[in-house]
Scaffold this motif. Sequence first.
Motif, PDB file in Angstrom:
ATOM      1  N   TYR A   1       7.836  64.933  49.628  1.00 59.59           N
ATOM      2  CA  TYR A   1       8.766  63.816  49.465  1.00 59.59           C
ATOM      3  C   TYR A   1       7.999  62.539  49.107  1.00 59.59           C
ATOM      4  O   TYR A   1       8.307  61.853  48.136  1.00 59.59           O
ATOM      5  N   VAL A   2       6.939  62.292  49.898  1.00 60.88           N
ATOM      6  CA  VAL A   2       6.116  61.108  49.655  1.00 60.88           C
ATOM      7  C   VAL A   2       5.426  61.220  48.291  1.00 60.88           C
ATOM      8  O   VAL A   2       5.355  60.251  47.532  1.00 60.88           O
ATOM      9  N   LEU A   3       4.947  62.424  47.987  1.00 63.99           N
ATOM     10  CA  LEU A   3       4.215  62.615  46.733  1.00 63.99           C
ATOM     11  C   LEU A   3       5.093  62.272  45.529  1.00 63.99           C
ATOM     12  O   LEU A   3       4.655  61.591  44.595  1.00 63.99           O
ATOM     13  N   VAL A   4       6.349  62.729  45.559  1.00 66.61           N
ATOM     14  CA  VAL A   4       7.257  62.460  44.443  1.00 66.61           C
ATOM     15  C   VAL A   4       7.502  60.953  44.311  1.00 66.61           C
ATOM     16  O   VAL A   4       7.414  60.380  43.212  1.00 66.61           O
ATOM     17  N   ILE A   5       7.751  60.304  45.450  1.00 61.51           N
ATOM     18  CA  ILE A   5       7.975  58.858  45.400  1.00 61.51           C
ATOM     19  C   ILE A   5       6.718  58.139  44.936  1.00 61.51           C
ATOM     20  O   ILE A   5       6.773  57.186  44.153  1.00 61.51           O
ATOM     21  N   PHE A   6       5.569  58.642  45.400  1.00 64.72           N
ATOM     22  CA  PHE A   6       4.302  58.054  44.983  1.00 64.72           C
ATOM     23  C   PHE A   6       4.156  58.099  43.467  1.00 64.72           C
ATOM     24  O   PHE A   6       3.828  57.105  42.823  1.00 64.72           O
ATOM     25  N   PHE A   7       4.441  59.269  42.877  1.00 68.06           N
ATOM     26  CA  PHE A   7       4.306  59.371  41.420  1.00 68.06           C
ATOM     27  C   PHE A   7       5.306  58.471  40.703  1.00 68.06           C
ATOM     28  O   PHE A   7       4.976  57.849  39.698  1.00 68.06           O
ATOM     29  N   ALA A   8       6.523  58.425  41.249  1.00 67.03           N
ATOM     30  CA  ALA A   8       7.519  57.534  40.642  1.00 67.03           C
ATOM     31  C   ALA A   8       7.015  56.095  40.657  1.00 67.03           C
ATOM     32  O   ALA A   8       7.129  55.369  39.659  1.00 67.03           O
ATOM     33  N   CYS A   9       6.406  55.697  41.779  1.00 63.44           N
ATOM     34  CA  CYS A   9       5.903  54.324  41.898  1.00 63.44           C
ATOM     35  C   CYS A   9       4.745  54.081  40.934  1.00 63.44           C
ATOM     36  O   CYS A   9       4.657  53.015  40.320  1.00 63.44           O
ATOM     37  N   VAL A  10       3.858  55.069  40.816  1.00 67.79           N
ATOM     38  CA  VAL A  10       2.716  54.907  39.909  1.00 67.79           C
ATOM     39  C   VAL A  10       3.210  54.732  38.478  1.00 67.79           C
ATOM     40  O   VAL A  10       2.777  53.828  37.759  1.00 67.79           O
ATOM     41  N   VAL A  11       4.157  55.596  38.081  1.00 63.66           N
ATOM     42  CA  VAL A  11       4.684  55.501  36.718  1.00 63.66           C
ATOM     43  C   VAL A  11       5.363  54.154  36.505  1.00 63.66           C
ATOM     44  O   VAL A  11       5.133  53.462  35.495  1.00 63.66           O
ATOM     45  N   LEU A  12       6.163  53.754  37.481  1.00 64.50           N
ATOM     46  CA  LEU A  12       6.880  52.486  37.375  1.00 64.50           C
ATOM     47  C   LEU A  12       5.885  51.328  37.240  1.00 64.50           C
ATOM     48  O   LEU A  12       6.035  50.445  36.386  1.00 64.50           O
ATOM     49  N   MET A  13       4.849  51.341  38.094  1.00 66.86           N
ATOM     50  CA  MET A  13       3.869  50.260  38.049  1.00 66.86           C
ATOM     51  C   MET A  13       3.098  50.271  36.725  1.00 66.86           C
ATOM     52  O   MET A  13       2.799  49.230  36.155  1.00 66.86           O
ATOM     53  N   TRP A  14       2.817  51.479  36.239  1.00 61.39           N
ATOM     54  CA  TRP A  14       2.115  51.609  34.966  1.00 61.39           C
ATOM     55  C   TRP A  14       2.946  50.980  33.849  1.00 61.39           C
ATOM     56  O   TRP A  14       2.438  50.252  33.005  1.00 61.39           O
ATOM     57  N   VAL A  15       4.244  51.272  33.882  1.00 59.98           N
ATOM     58  CA  VAL A  15       5.143  50.694  32.881  1.00 59.98           C
ATOM     59  C   VAL A  15       5.167  49.173  33.019  1.00 59.98           C
ATOM     60  O   VAL A  15       5.100  48.441  32.028  1.00 59.98           O
ATOM     61  N   ILE A  16       5.231  48.709  34.271  1.00 56.66           N
ATOM     62  CA  ILE A  16       5.323  47.261  34.488  1.00 56.66           C
ATOM     63  C   ILE A  16       4.085  46.547  33.954  1.00 56.66           C
ATOM     64  O   ILE A  16       4.194  45.562  33.221  1.00 56.66           O
ATOM     65  N   VAL A  17       2.901  47.050  34.312  1.00 53.10           N
ATOM     66  CA  VAL A  17       1.697  46.295  33.919  1.00 53.10           C
ATOM     67  C   VAL A  17       1.417  46.407  32.418  1.00 53.10           C
ATOM     68  O   VAL A  17       0.707  45.574  31.872  1.00 53.10           O
ATOM     69  N   ASN A  18       1.976  47.429  31.772  1.00 56.67           N
ATOM     70  CA  ASN A  18       1.754  47.538  30.335  1.00 56.67           C
ATOM     71  C   ASN A  18       2.904  46.976  29.504  1.00 56.67           C
ATOM     72  O   ASN A  18       2.874  47.028  28.284  1.00 56.67           O
ATOM     73  N   SER A  19       3.919  46.455  30.201  1.00 55.93           N
ATOM     74  CA  SER A  19       5.043  45.854  29.485  1.00 55.93           C
ATOM     75  C   SER A  19       4.679  44.434  29.072  1.00 55.93           C
ATOM     76  O   SER A  19       3.661  43.890  29.529  1.00 55.93           O
ATOM     77  N   PRO A  20       5.470  43.818  28.220  1.00 58.00           N
ATOM     78  CA  PRO A  20       5.224  42.406  27.881  1.00 58.00           C
ATOM     79  C   PRO A  20       5.160  41.536  29.127  1.00 58.00           C
ATOM     80  O   PRO A  20       4.357  40.606  29.197  1.00 58.00           O
ATOM     81  N   PHE A  21       5.968  41.882  30.130  1.00 60.66           N
ATOM     82  CA  PHE A  21       5.943  41.133  31.382  1.00 60.66           C
ATOM     83  C   PHE A  21       4.564  41.204  32.045  1.00 60.66           C
ATOM     84  O   PHE A  21       3.986  40.186  32.438  1.00 60.66           O
TER      85      PHE A  21
END
Lengths: 337, 291
Positions: free
Chosen positions: A184-204
């Motif tokens: 459960y934690v692992l899935v959320i962890f990956f979701a968070c990593v992907v989300l953060m990756w998208v955030i830091v590489n976005s124009p924002f």
Amino acid sequence: MSTPAVTESAIARGSGSRRHVLRGAVAAAGLLAVVPWVVPPYTAILLTYGLIMAIGALGFNLLLGYTGLLSFGHSAYFGVGAYVVALMVKYVRVGSMELFLLGAIIGSAIVTAVFGWVCVRYTRIFFSILTLALSQVLWSLAFKFFWVTGGTDGLRVPTPSLLGGLVTGKGDKTDFMSHAYYYYVLVIFFACVVLMWVIVNSPFGKALQAIRDNETRAEFVGVQIWRYRFVAFLVSGVFTGLAGALWVPLNGLTTPDIIHWSFSGEIVFMTVLGGFRSFAGPIIGAVVFNYLKTYAVGYTVYWQLLLGVVLVVLVLSLPTGIVGTAERLAARWRRES
Amino acid sequence: MDVLVIHLINALLYASVLFLIAGGLSLIYGVMRIVNMAHGNLYAFGAYVTAWAIGRFAAGASMALLLVLLPAGAFAAAVLGAALEPTLLRPFYKRAEEYQLLVTFGLLMILEDLMRFIWGPYPLSASEVFENFGSLTIGDSLYPTYNFLVIGVGILAAFFLWAFIYKTRFGIVLRATSQNMRMASALGVNVNRVYIQAFTLGCFMAGLGGAIIVPGQSAVLGMGIDAVVLAFIVVVIGGLGSLEGALVGALIVGVVRETGIAWFPEVELAVLYLAAAIVLLVRPAGLFGRP
């Protein structure tokens, strides 16, 4: 701040293609997925703690590494996540992990918005002290309002049910935590990593880095600094709050210690240990720190001394952390071969 | 009425100790532009050394000897500071502030455990001095005389510090370095020496705070960590780097704390932290800070 080592590792990172990163991520995911079947439950549970802290540190590093703001009050948002869950158990009597996470996200978003509104007017040392002072407000409330928060005794949180009651922890708790909860934690962890990756590489994310590197120029090209910093603060706090919510059922108990500012120091520590100039730094740092602390605590009562020496040596000689140092060594090795 | 007087004296007592801690922190920041997270540990160190020294010689010792031993903690903290600055802090002046915070945070962890290692996990008290002073009556209540000594030391320290910084040659050099380190250096000031002196002085003050408070309370682990946050609040209210600010901030925090303990004990700490946040909002540089 831009020492030669940093620029070098930045180049190394830039040259690594997207496919390279993807391959690494898939390999890591594969490894993490088989962990509960090959290691003892105790190790799997330790790793669960590490992954949870990694989510928190990842959020923290959006401020330190990408926005250039050192928060010494992230324990507050972690604590809000944990206490929201504990209070939901105590007053609403729910046991669903999804509701917990939702509550923790809403709770930490509200607190982070209020604190962030105050804090992002400042930078550098004042930002650090202000975040610290505000987190101590929450700590003292959790500490003193014992009829609500249990004071130093804290609040107990029973094993929750996952996926809307589909998976429950009726049986052996260790087995539940090291398998069902781990995934459960692992899935959320990956979701968070992907989300953060998208955030830091976005124009924002790029705008945040522009603010970090040169505030005046960023403002000149039209970046609304205050608003960007506020949103970064908000995202950062919610990530850490989510980590707090995931942490509390695993620990079974939440006490004011996790809001105290020395816990904020630990979050800073793990991020610096991994290297705050790289994306993966806080993840590696959190997992390593978790093992380090567990073994240091088990090995000696003077574990703080040990960790303090590690921190001083780290800051003195390896300011880019584990990941930065590894990248530098890898780059040198590639050049020589 | 006398309850009010006692509360007022308590507020002054609290402010005296806070001024010693926060004044040292502010002095160090003013000169060296470094925020020492481990500053509270030097205060705790002073408390432990004094408690240890008094505990060792207390049996049958005269009052005069005990009073001579009292400042032992302050000198010990000064020596520790003089050793720490060149070894641990000097490499960090040219690096970003974040690293300075981190290294002093590491120092905090180290010092905390060193004290546990040397003096053990149990509280160390020096109540002999406190009891020898006896008490006097204010209205209908008894009040310990020793507390007046603490307030006296606080006032004396503030006075000497003021005289030291505004009336002596060393003070001029210190202020010059604080205002413009490069210019002072170009004019022939040995900046390294000024730094070590300022840091030692700041640590001496923190140690003195610990040394004079320990007979009334006792030295416990974690007292430094609690104290440094309060010192942060004092300097945030007064303005980082300003000694007048530290004095006014300490008085404000002393009064707020005492009022809080008397009338709203649950939210006493929260009110303090909120006060600091509000001051920062209204006056970002603090009441006496340079903007």
